[in-house]
Scaffold this motif. Sequence first.
Motif, PDB file in Angstrom:
ATOM      1  N   TYR A  38      50.338  32.555 -46.568  1.00 21.03           N
ATOM      2  CA  TYR A  38      51.160  31.473 -47.443  1.00 21.03           C
ATOM      3  C   TYR A  38      51.082  30.222 -46.767  1.00 21.03           C
ATOM      4  CZ  TYR A  38      52.764  35.253 -50.948  1.00 21.03           C
ATOM      5  OH  TYR A  38      52.472  36.108 -51.696  1.00 21.03           O
ATOM      6  N   ALA A  39      50.804  29.081 -47.614  1.00 16.70           N
ATOM      7  CA  ALA A  39      50.973  27.702 -46.715  1.00 16.70           C
ATOM      8  C   ALA A  39      51.538  26.652 -47.883  1.00 16.70           C
ATOM      9  CB  ALA A  39      49.898  27.216 -46.274  1.00 16.70           C
ATOM     10  N   GLU A  40      52.452  25.830 -47.518  1.00 23.72           N
ATOM     11  CA  GLU A  40      52.871  24.799 -48.373  1.00 23.72           C
ATOM     12  C   GLU A  40      51.755  23.535 -48.249  1.00 23.72           C
ATOM     13  OE1 GLU A  40      57.133  22.443 -49.156  1.00 23.72           O
ATOM     14  OE2 GLU A  40      56.514  23.369 -46.945  1.00 23.72           O
ATOM     15  N   LEU A  41      51.574  23.109 -49.522  1.00 22.35           N
ATOM     16  CA  LEU A  41      50.801  21.975 -49.723  1.00 22.35           C
ATOM     17  C   LEU A  41      51.261  20.607 -49.396  1.00 22.35           C
ATOM     18  CD1 LEU A  41      49.255  22.470 -53.316  1.00 22.35           C
ATOM     19  CD2 LEU A  41      48.406  23.494 -51.129  1.00 22.35           C
ATOM     20  N   ASN A  42      50.696  19.701 -48.787  1.00 24.44           N
ATOM     21  CA  ASN A  42      51.039  18.388 -48.392  1.00 24.44           C
ATOM     22  C   ASN A  42      51.438  17.588 -49.439  1.00 24.44           C
ATOM     23  OD1 ASN A  42      50.238  19.543 -45.698  1.00 24.44           O
ATOM     24  ND2 ASN A  42      48.326  19.129 -46.175  1.00 24.44           N
ATOM     25  N   GLY A  43      52.175  17.941 -50.119  1.00 23.92           N
ATOM     26  CA  GLY A  43      52.836  17.096 -51.185  1.00 23.92           C
ATOM     27  C   GLY A  43      51.829  17.140 -52.267  1.00 23.92           C
ATOM     28  N   GLU A  44      51.540  15.914 -52.856  1.00 20.30           N
ATOM     29  CA  GLU A  44      50.670  15.858 -54.239  1.00 20.30           C
ATOM     30  C   GLU A  44      49.706  14.745 -54.128  1.00 20.30           C
ATOM     31  OE1 GLU A  44      53.225  15.216 -57.449  1.00 20.30           O
ATOM     32  OE2 GLU A  44      54.301  16.910 -57.243  1.00 20.30           O
ATOM     33  N   GLY A  45      48.877  14.786 -54.613  1.00 18.24           N
ATOM     34  CA  GLY A  45      47.594  13.816 -54.613  1.00 18.24           C
ATOM     35  C   GLY A  45      46.685  14.159 -53.906  1.00 18.24           C
ATOM     36  N   ALA A  46      45.524  13.122 -53.431  1.00 25.66           N
ATOM     37  CA  ALA A  46      44.483  13.238 -52.797  1.00 25.66           C
ATOM     38  C   ALA A  46      44.480  13.957 -51.484  1.00 25.66           C
ATOM     39  CB  ALA A  46      43.678  11.963 -52.623  1.00 25.66           C
ATOM     40  N   ASP A  47      45.843  13.842 -50.913  1.00 24.72           N
ATOM     41  CA  ASP A  47      45.791  14.380 -49.375  1.00 24.72           C
ATOM     42  C   ASP A  47      46.581  15.680 -49.405  1.00 24.72           C
ATOM     43  OD1 ASP A  47      44.813  12.124 -48.301  1.00 24.72           O
ATOM     44  OD2 ASP A  47      46.554  11.212 -48.188  1.00 24.72           O
ATOM     45  N   ALA A  48      46.961  16.382 -50.607  1.00 22.93           N
ATOM     46  CA  ALA A  48      47.751  17.669 -50.607  1.00 22.93           C
ATOM     47  C   ALA A  48      46.872  18.662 -50.169  1.00 22.93           C
ATOM     48  CB  ALA A  48      48.028  17.857 -51.919  1.00 22.93           C
ATOM     49  N   HIS A  49      45.459  18.617 -50.066  1.00 22.16           N
ATOM     50  CA  HIS A  49      44.854  19.611 -49.519  1.00 22.16           C
ATOM     51  C   HIS A  49      44.086  19.291 -48.301  1.00 22.16           C
ATOM     52  CE1 HIS A  49      45.485  20.979 -53.692  1.00 22.16           C
ATOM     53  NE2 HIS A  49      45.304  22.331 -53.342  1.00 22.16           N
ATOM     54  N   GLN A  50      44.435  18.543 -47.635  1.00 21.88           N
ATOM     55  CA  GLN A  50      43.758  17.817 -46.423  1.00 21.88           C
ATOM     56  C   GLN A  50      44.013  19.025 -45.167  1.00 21.88           C
ATOM     57  OE1 GLN A  50      41.703  15.447 -45.909  1.00 21.88           O
ATOM     58  NE2 GLN A  50      41.266  15.965 -43.789  1.00 21.88           N
ATOM     59  N   SER A  51      44.955  19.488 -45.007  1.00 26.45           N
ATOM     60  CA  SER A  51      45.428  20.484 -44.182  1.00 26.45           C
ATOM     61  C   SER A  51      46.402  21.409 -44.732  1.00 26.45           C
ATOM     62  CB  SER A  51      45.895  19.935 -42.795  1.00 26.45           C
ATOM     63  OG  SER A  51      45.015  18.903 -42.222  1.00 26.45           O
ATOM     64  N   VAL A  52      45.881  22.788 -45.203  1.00 26.13           N
ATOM     65  CA  VAL A  52      46.769  23.660 -45.767  1.00 26.13           C
ATOM     66  C   VAL A  52      46.978  24.984 -44.660  1.00 26.13           C
ATOM     67  CG1 VAL A  52      47.153  25.175 -47.703  1.00 26.13           C
ATOM     68  CG2 VAL A  52      45.843  22.924 -48.213  1.00 26.13           C
ATOM     69  N   TRP A  53      46.069  25.783 -44.396  1.00 26.70           N
ATOM     70  CA  TRP A  53      46.239  26.831 -43.562  1.00 26.70           C
ATOM     71  C   TRP A  53      45.919  26.446 -42.316  1.00 26.70           C
ATOM     72  CZ3 TRP A  53      43.703  27.460 -48.271  1.00 26.70           C
ATOM     73  CH2 TRP A  53      44.412  28.391 -49.228  1.00 26.70           C
ATOM     74  N   HIS A  54      44.915  25.384 -42.070  1.00 28.58           N
ATOM     75  CA  HIS A  54      44.819  24.985 -40.623  1.00 28.58           C
ATOM     76  C   HIS A  54      44.322  23.297 -40.933  1.00 28.58           C
ATOM     77  CE1 HIS A  54      43.353  25.062 -36.660  1.00 28.58           C
ATOM     78  NE2 HIS A  54      43.604  26.354 -36.531  1.00 28.58           N
ATOM     79  N   VAL A  55      44.547  22.666 -39.604  1.00 26.57           N
ATOM     80  CA  VAL A  55      44.025  21.338 -39.826  1.00 26.57           C
ATOM     81  C   VAL A  55      42.588  21.141 -40.345  1.00 26.57           C
ATOM     82  CG1 VAL A  55      43.854  19.236 -38.132  1.00 26.57           C
ATOM     83  CG2 VAL A  55      45.733  20.812 -37.735  1.00 26.57           C
TER      84      VAL A  55
END
Length: 457
Positions: free
Chosen positions: A381-398
């Motif tokens: 499990y991993a928390e998304l980085n907020g919302e918008g274009a950068d939400a999936h920039q670094s999820v499980w790993h950088v």
Amino acid sequence: MKPNLLLLTGVALFCASGIQAQDAPPVELTYVAQNIEIIQDAMKHDPYFEKPLSYRPDLYQLLDIDGDGKYELWVRDGGGDEGALFTFKNGKPQIVTHENYRMRIAIKGNLVSVGGSAGTGAFVTEYYLIENSSSVKAPFIQIDETDMDGNTITRYMTVNEDEFSPGSAMAFLKRARSGKPYDPDEMGWEQFNMVGRYLPAKSDITLRERPMFVEPDIAANKFVALCEDGVSDARSYNHMIFKPHVGKVSFTADMGYDNDLYRYAYKLNDPSFTKKMFRGYQSDEACPVVVKESFLRTHNPLQFSRWKEPEQIVGLGNEYMLKQISDRYEGRPIKEIRWIAGCEINERMFYAIQFEDQRGVALGCVVCFAEGELVSSWDNYAELNGEGADAHQSVWHVDDEGDYFSIAPSIHCMMGTDAGLELYVMRYGAESYSTMILREIGDQFICIQNDYHYIQY
């Protein structure tokens, strides 16, 4: 109530408990690692539900609730819906109480409450005191009801629904020591599937052997074993394993400590064996392990097949198996599923899955089927980085861009052991990779060994 998930698996922060990363791990982490199946079982028997559940302990937090220098354990599933609180006595977890999406745990000082709606206008609360690493359940429940005029009426009742004296209830609650409440959303929840690293090495069937993963140069017959903690008997490592193949090796050099890793060089005694051991693999596609001869007395390398690039991606079309995945993950929609390995001797099949995001939380996992039945998984499990274009920039790993398959573990060895099936895996990240040993314990794969490798460019 959504937990604040860690992005980097295996980083020990213990934010809420006050334990700092540089401190020695508390003994309670060993207790957790030694009693995983007890904790798993507790998650499946929530007294607020009549039937067994499919939840697993995905996140954990250590808290010294009563201030006695000993830690209690709070676990939750990855979605934050189901959880349980434990104390420890004589090294064994003792359940205090459960929580679910309706009845939530709250902790203030050494007072634990579990409260939730009991119907229109009514709220019910149970109380527990944590004292000397034991729990004392209040002999009453508190019921708060709102009348037609908006006034709150508080009553206290026994479990037999008899009236309980308000004065006696207050006397129990006044036994609690003061302290600010814990906020679950501000805690540094840890990944439960990493607790196996705290097993006592001397008594563990695998950790006492300390297998070392290898960076191979197949053409040069040079195999460099790397590990974070180092070994004192590098010369006694005389076998190398990749998939089911076992070859004899000889120690050639202690390459010293560099880039946070100890390095030891080996060569195959029979250089021509590389053609059989690594058939179809280039040096950057293989991650064998070197072991001592004693390792092979307790570990059986298994024959298996696995996917690797550029082979065609294989999905899963079996409706019965897909239904089991849906049941295990509470109907969470699958974004993509891929076959990654199969072991005919024990009829095991492994699939990597990326699920659709839910409530700002991403989930990627590896599930294992045995004879067509879903028996275990490695959940991330991993928390998304907020919302918008950068939400999936670094999820499980950088810089993984939210693609679980880019960092999903690749299997390089499987071992049959009396302690459970073990997977020897590698997973890539940005400018790094990790090598792990995952052991099947109960219905989860738990990491028992993890080395982090920086890639030097």
